[in-house]
Write an enzyme that holds these catalytic residues in place. Structure first.
Site, PDB file in Angstrom:
ATOM      1  N   LYS A 145      39.164  56.281  27.227  1.00 61.81           N
ATOM      2  CA  LYS A 145      40.066  57.411  27.305  1.00 61.81           C
ATOM      3  C   LYS A 145      41.152  57.142  28.331  1.00 61.81           C
ATOM      4  CE  LYS A 145      39.132  60.799  30.075  1.00 61.81           C
ATOM      5  NZ  LYS A 145      39.096  60.772  31.534  1.00 61.81           N
ATOM      6  N   HIS A 175      32.137  58.558  28.526  1.00 64.19           N
ATOM      7  CA  HIS A 175      30.958  58.106  29.266  1.00 64.19           C
ATOM      8  C   HIS A 175      29.970  59.242  29.543  1.00 64.19           C
ATOM      9  CE1 HIS A 175      33.133  59.428  32.891  1.00 64.19           C
ATOM     10  NE2 HIS A 175      31.995  59.368  33.542  1.00 64.19           N
ATOM     11  N   HIS A 237      35.115  65.171  27.972  1.00 66.08           N
ATOM     12  CA  HIS A 237      33.752  65.322  28.502  1.00 66.08           C
ATOM     13  C   HIS A 237      33.173  66.715  28.241  1.00 66.08           C
ATOM     14  CE1 HIS A 237      34.735  61.573  30.222  1.00 66.08           C
ATOM     15  NE2 HIS A 237      35.259  61.975  31.356  1.00 66.08           N
TER      16      HIS A 237
HETATM   17  C1  BG6 Z   1      36.735  60.334  34.293  1.00 62.24           C
HETATM   18  C2  BG6 Z   1      37.951  61.049  34.796  1.00 62.24           C
HETATM   19  O1  BG6 Z   1      36.724  60.296  32.897  1.00 62.24           O
HETATM   20  O2  BG6 Z   1      35.575  60.994  34.740  1.00 62.24           O
HETATM   21  C3  BG6 Z   1      37.932  61.153  36.302  1.00 62.24           C
HETATM   22  O3  BG6 Z   1      39.117  60.365  34.381  1.00 62.24           O
HETATM   23  C4  BG6 Z   1      36.629  61.754  36.773  1.00 62.24           C
HETATM   24  O4  BG6 Z   1      39.023  61.935  36.759  1.00 62.24           O
HETATM   25  C5  BG6 Z   1      35.439  61.039  36.146  1.00 62.24           C
HETATM   26  O5  BG6 Z   1      36.571  61.644  38.186  1.00 62.24           O
HETATM   27  C6  BG6 Z   1      34.136  61.734  36.465  1.00 62.24           C
HETATM   28  O6  BG6 Z   1      33.075  60.949  36.035  1.00 62.24           O
HETATM   29  P1  BG6 Z   1      31.651  61.096  36.702  1.00 62.24           P
HETATM   30  O7  BG6 Z   1      30.760  60.239  35.862  1.00 62.24           O
HETATM   31  O8  BG6 Z   1      31.790  60.628  38.121  1.00 62.24           O
HETATM   32  O9  BG6 Z   1      31.313  62.537  36.626  1.00 62.24           O
END
Ligand code: BG6
Length: 486
Positions: A145, A175, A237
């Site tokens: 993304k 992810h 997400h």
């Molecule tokens: C990413 C975003 O996809 O996810 C970031 O671009 C964000 O801005 C991150 O900080 C958060 O991922 P996680 O796994 O740390 O919650």
């Protein structure tokens, strides 16, 4: 179990995502014995690097982003020996013949191209891969993304990729789908008798999905300011979490069965547009404040600008217009520089239908199921019991708690570990299909348009809080409160 022999080509191989996530994830899988001896990782970037210099980059990344307990010098060197480097330019022909030469020795291996670069390069990269004859029957492509900025640009990216790869070869990564709790949501719903009969508007009052971060935009301001919380976190997400929470049971765990059901949820979302955006959405930007006792700057200062119309927080009251969910609000919320890093899905059940206890027993609390993604993954079911002791019938809500780390004595693998191995195995269940991405944009685009059209107010919030008071009002208007306040 070891995966099949593979070559993984990472475009953006010397970049931030490779250092922070991809290389450490692959190292952990190597440590666990999952990578076959012949597996190779080929970093590609425009800037030339010698193989030795790339090896140093890999060592440094592992040193910085792998937990000390997992850093084993021998394993690190074994992993480094798998890494190769090739300089190639997406927009020119330089370096591609060399890359083709490197890949020739693994012609019958699984070949995965990982696009960890700006989406502007997805189309030219796909074309070069085709032009140099690099697509084999065992080839897959992984798209990071953001997949576009809106429906139109996402379509353009998807079509350019589709001109070279079949949809069965395309892995659009989100992810969050690799996080253990997210997969557990499916196990909980579809491998237990207990929850599914109650999983509907008759028994569920509302759902809250929060992805809160305490970090600011750091040095990603350039990207973030073109994106904002809605495009960076919500469109992907949070909407994926919403889909898994709300979807109908798929008839199998096959990729398309699951994705068909998620797609139906996205299509059933009630539109939010210029008529109702003011009531249903809140956007905001952080000011200076204090997080965890430390003074931090506001968004504009982080950015080094005087003005920005980009939101770092968004809250939305969503509704799914179908038989199962009619009338059940889904409150969605995400932001940077909030009180703490915490992500959870909170399913709030309706009150009991009749209370047999008198007022001395105290309040009968509503059941809640909390799926915690972060910081410590786990599931909590809140139930009401009798307070122990001779004091008569007094009711109390207690958590039936399952922390994965405590129960299984291991910490969970990072989401990328699971997802990268799924790419090699060719399992698309935890990846987004093009039509899902489109459907998500179809819901999000009109919200952006409404914000612009109505010139909807950009609220502000002090760093270290839970966001603007308007977000509190959004849920309190319905007589409910956010989970952390309840
Ligand atoms: C990413 C975003 O996809 O996810 C970031 O671009 C964000 O801005 C991150 O900080 C958060 O991922 P996680 O796994 O740390 O919650």
């Amino acid at each position: 179990i070891q995966v099949s022999p593979f070559d993984l080509v990472v475009f953006g191989g010397a970049g931030d995502l490779a250092a922070r996530k991809l290389l450490p994830a692959l190292y952990h899988r190597d440590l666990a014995g999952q990578l076959p001896d012949v597996a190779r990782i080929i970093g590609v970037s425009r800037r030339p690097l010698s193989r030795e210099a790339y090896a140093d980059f890999v060592r440094k990344a592992l040193d910085e982003f792998v937990k000390p307990a997992d850093k084993k010098p021998e394993a690190v060197e074994r992993f480094v020996a798998r890494t190769w480097f090739c300089a190639a330019d997406a927009e020119g022909e330089g370096g591609w013949a060399e890359l083709a030469g490197m890949l020739a020795s693994g012609a019958d291996h699984v070949r995965a191209f990982y696009f960890a670069v700006s989406p502007d390069l997805f189309a030219p990269l796909s074309q070069r891969i085709k032009q140099f004859g690099l697509v084999t029957p065992q080839t897959r492509v992984v798209l990071e993304k953001p997949l576009g900025k809106n429906g139109e640009s996402a379509n353009a990216v998807n079509s350019a990729v589709a001109a070279v790869f079949d949809e069965s070869q395309v892995f659009r990564i989100d992810h969050y789908l690799g996080k253990e709790t997210v997969q557990n949501l499916m196990a909980l719903r579809f491998a237990n008798r207990l929850f599914e009969p109650l999983w509907n508007a008759t028994h569920i009052d509302h759902v809250q999905i929060t992805v809160a971060e305490d970090i600011g935009v750091g040095d990603r301001g350039g990207y973030y300011d073109t994106s904002g919380a809605m495009r960076d976190m919500l469109q992907n997400h949070i909407m994926q979490l919403l889909c898994l929470t709300a979807m109908e049971p798929p008839d199998s765990f096959q990729a398309d069965a699951v994705r068909d059901e998620k797609l139906k949820v996205l299509k059933a979302l009630k539109p939010i547009d210029e008529r109702n955006a003011e009531q249903m959405t809140v956007r905001a930007q952080y000011r200076g404040g204090s997080v965890g006792g430390q003074a931090v700057k506001g968004y504009l200062e982080d950015l080094g600008r005087e003005i920005s119309t980009t939101e770092t927080f968004v809250a939305i009251r969503a509704e799914i217009a179908n038989w199962r969910w009619a009338g059940v609000p889904f409150y969605l919320r995400t932001g940077k520089r909030l009180t703490r890093r915490t992500s959870e899905i909170v399913v709030n059940f309706r009150p009991i239908s009749h209370n047999i206890f008198d007022s001395s027993a105290g309040r009968v609390s509503q059941n809640r199921l909390i799926l915690r993604l972060q910081p410590d993954e786990g599931v909590t079911l809140e139930v009401t019991i009798k307070d122990p002791g001779p004091g008569g019938m007094r009711l109390r809500r207690i958590p039936l708690d399952m922390s994965f780390a405590e129960t299984f004595g291991v910490s969970n693998p990072d989401a990328y570990e699971r997802l990268l191995m799924d790419v090699i195995r060719g399992n698309q269940t935890l990846f987004m299909r093009a039509d899902e991405v489109n459907a998500a944009w179809k819901w999000v685009d009109p919200i952006h348009a409404a914000w612009a059209h109505n010139d909807q107010r950009m609220h502000t919030y002090a760093a270290g809080t839970w966001g603007p008071s308007a977000a509190v009002a959004l849920i309190e208007r319905d007589g409910r409160t956010w989970f952390e306040d309840a």
